[in-house]
Design an enzyme around this catalytic site. Structure first.
Site, PDB file in Angstrom:
ATOM      1  CB  SER A  66      47.480  23.394  62.581  1.00 35.42           C
ATOM      2  OG  SER A  66      47.303  23.489  63.977  1.00 35.42           O
ATOM      3  CE  LYS A 106      50.033  25.588  65.702  1.00 33.21           C
ATOM      4  NZ  LYS A 106      49.049  25.328  64.702  1.00 33.21           N
TER       5      LYS A 106
END
Length: 171
Positions: free
Chosen positions: A32, A76
């Site tokens: 991701s 993230k």
């Protein structure tokens, strides 16, 4: 002899503090954060930086979603800051109604998730996204949602493994 023992104790204390605050290892799960981080990369986490400064937009953070201690750590990028309003329209991110211009490589957003509607962040919440937005479980998903400040473990700052990715994390 006592002088040597004192020096060894000081070095051991310094090493412990350094490892505890700057050397905690966290493995990247999934792609991701590609191309910055890849599945299996082992990163070092700076755990003390946010005691001195507030997390900033663009920082790559390590956290546990919803504070779930049984979950693996997520890595993230911070997009929205406390008190801001975040919305994703037609693949673009808007912060307080202004289109966000990002200066790092990201994929397009085809699924805005919960951010299709305006999301107003509380005074201790952050909105995070993975850089590979098509393959990221992030704040757009109810299982992750907004990240409270208390859930942030630290800032990813260095990749130690594998050797071909060795070096500083460029946020």
């Amino acid at each position: 002899m006592a002088l040597w023992a004192g020096k060894i104790a000081i070095v051991c204390l310094f090493a412990f503090v350094f490892v505890w605050y700057f050397g905690q290892r966290v493995a990247v799960v999934g792609d991701s954060m590609s191309p910055i981080l890849s599945n299996g990369d082992v990163t070092l986490v700076n755990r003390i930086v946010y005691d001195a400064t507030a997390p900033k937009r663009g920082d790559i953070i390590v956290f546990q979603p919803k504070g779930n201690e049984n979950s693996h750590y997520y890595i993230k990028r911070i997009i929205g800051l406390p008190g801001e309003t975040v919305q994703i329209l037609e693949g673009d991110i808007y912060i307080d109604g202004e289109k966000l211009e990002e200066d790092y490589e990201v994929s397009e957003i085809s699924d805005p998730g919960t951010a299709v509607e305006e999301i107003t962040l509380a005074g201790d919440e952050f909105f995070v996204l993975g850089d590979d937005r098509e393959n990221s479980e992030d704040s757009r998903m109810p299982d992750v949602g907004n990240v409270r400040r208390s859930y942030i473990y630290g800032k990813a700052w260095f990749v130690v493994s594998p050797w071909e990715h060795f070096g500083f994390v460029h946020s």
